[in-house]
Design an enzyme around this catalytic site. Structure first.
Site, PDB file in Angstrom:
ATOM      1  CB  CYS A 109       1.572  43.629   6.333  1.00  0.00           C
ATOM      2  SG  CYS A 109       0.976  42.985   4.545  1.00  0.00           S
TER       3      CYS A 109
ATOM      4  CD  GLU B  30       1.009  50.443   9.385  1.00  0.00           C
ATOM      5  OE1 GLU B  30       1.385  49.932   8.258  1.00  0.00           O
ATOM      6  OE2 GLU B  30       0.064  49.752  10.118  1.00  0.00           O
TER       7      GLU B  30
ATOM      8  CG  HIS C  82      -0.890  48.172   6.541  1.00  0.00           C
ATOM      9  ND1 HIS C  82       0.518  47.994   6.733  1.00  0.00           N
ATOM     10  CD2 HIS C  82      -1.172  46.993   5.672  1.00  0.00           C
ATOM     11  CE1 HIS C  82       1.255  47.123   5.747  1.00  0.00           C
ATOM     12  NE2 HIS C  82       0.323  46.372   5.361  1.00  0.00           N
TER      13      HIS C  82
END
Length: 437
Positions: free
Chosen positions: A139, A262, A260
């Site tokens: 990001c 994760e 993202h």
């Protein structure tokens, strides 16, 4: 009650064994006080794959103290506020004051510029680029990487990109009401690292996956050194890397992901949307571990060499034999120490094995009409030396780069130690002579 000391050496050395990944915290306000935090999913994956996250607090002046965080084996930069536009010379003149105010109101949690965080993260990014330290930007971290290399950003995607596209090409990059659940399509570039990570989840030739993201800025002009890895439907770049600095097995990893991976988890949180989601962290950790090994092989100093009794006795005899040889040479009185001839054997063998003429020296002597004394012995020794060199070369050809580096570092260290000891002894002899005078 006193503190309890852990005696287990494996536990005590743990912080020195595991590679260190620096992660810069983000500042917020809680109970009218500043609080620094880092997203748990990032830390969870760093630890899972064998690294230690070291949190760099967002505190005034930390950007001047980054040397104190060494050794740095990797850097992970993730969420945060918008990067100061003056750092990438954004062309904001196309946006009216009213539009800028609307952006600040819509994205109030992100548009408050944090110059200290900018300074810390840009310094770390440039350090990674200069010293080839593995870097993963998620990001905002990907935007920092692009800016550090001379790229630019969209100040606001909706104003500068989305609104200029037909409805069918528009992409929603953020959903404040559904952070983790929001998904949008990205198209993966063939033969990129992302392609290798997600290839088993791609549907035929579509090369598309659904990703989670929450950002209102993004890469506008990609820095020259980078290559794209993924694009959203509106054309925004969602991932890039440096192909010349990507080889996790050799400790090379420079990459930025706008989305993202994760947070792309299902309800039980232990299962990801795709098997490839944690791959960025896994490959990054692999590079970090390899970088640590490479760094240690060139910088570590072996422990002090301890000789056993037999080796120590041989060392003393060798030193003594050279001492006697020096005495015989300088005083010209070999007869006076005939009783100690046996002590010369070690030094004599060493000198005899290291005084052979080179092939070039022998050729020049022959051209002058000279003969080489003990020529048969010399040629025999020359053959033995050649065999030894050939065996050593064959053995080293089978060694990997890390082993060769460790070997070279060891002999370099031995040379330094030898030079240091010799200098001290010579200095001591000079002082002794001065005292006698």
């Amino acid at each position: 009650m006193g503190t309890i000391e852990i005696e287990n050496p494996k536990v005590n050395d743990l912080s020195q064994i595991l590679p260190r990944v620096l992660v810069v915290s983000r500042r917020t306000v809680r109970k009218n006080k500043f609080v620094d935090f880092v997203g748990e999913y990032h830390l969870d994956l760093i630890v899972r794959y064998g690294c230690v996250p070291v949190i760099v607090p967002r505190v005034t002046g930390v950007h001047m103290l980054l040397e104190s965080f060494k050794p740095i084996h990797g850097v992970l930069l993730c969420e945060g506020e918008d990067i100061d536009p003056s750092l990438y010379e954004s062309e904001i003149s196309s946006l009216s004051p009213e539009e800028l105010q609307e952006i600040r109101e819509t994205h109030a949690s992100d548009t408050a510029i944090d110059k200290e965080k900018d300074s810390i993260e840009l310094s770390l990014a440039k350090l990674c680029l200069e010293q080839n330290i593995p870097y993963l930007g998620i990001c905002r971290g990907s935007q920092i990487l692009n800016v550090a290399c001379g790229g630019t950003l969209y100040l606001d995607l909706e104003k500068e990109l989305t609104n200029k596209l037909p409805e069918e090409r528009r992409t929603k990059h953020i959903d404040y009401d559904n952070y983790d659940g929001h998904r949008h399509v990205v198209r993966i570039v063939e033969n990129s690292p992302l392609h290798s990570w997600f290839k088993d989840s791609l549907n035929g030739d579509k090369m598309e996956i659904l990703v989670n993201s929450y950002h209102h800025q993004g890469v506008k002009r990609l820095a020259q050194r980078f290559v794209p890895m993924a694009f959203a439907s509106d054309g925004l770049m969602e991932g890039f890397y440096d192909p010349d600095a990507y080889n996790p097995e050799e400790g090379k990893f420079i990459m930025g992901l706008q989305f993202h991976p994760e947070r792309m988890r299902q309800d039980d949180l232990d299962k990801f949307d795709y098997p490839g989601c944690p791959a960025a962290y896994q490959e990054f950790a692999k590079a970090v571990i390899a970088y640590q090994k490479k760094l240690n092989s060139t910088m570590s100093v072996p422990k002090t060499l301890k000789l056993d009794r037999e080796m120590e006795n041989k060392r003393k005899i060798l030193v003594r034999s050279f001492s006697l040889a020096k005495h015989m040479y300088t005083r010209g009185a070999p007869g006076k120490i005939a009783s100690k001839e046996s002590e010369l054997e070690v030094g004599a063998e060493f000198l005899e094995s290291n005084t052979a003429l080179s092939a070039e020296q022998e050729m020049r002597l022959k051209e002058m009409g000279a003969t080489v004394r003990n020529g048969g012995s010399y040629m025999k020794k020359l053959k033995v030396d050649e065999d030894k060199q050939r065996m050593a070369r064959n053995m080293m050809n089978k060694m990997n780069i890390e082993q060769l580096s460790e070997l070279m570092a060891f002999y370099h260290l031995m040379g330094n130690i030898c030079g240091d000891v010799l200098e001290r002894k010579l200095h001591g002899n000079v002082n002794e002579c001065i005292k006698k005078l």
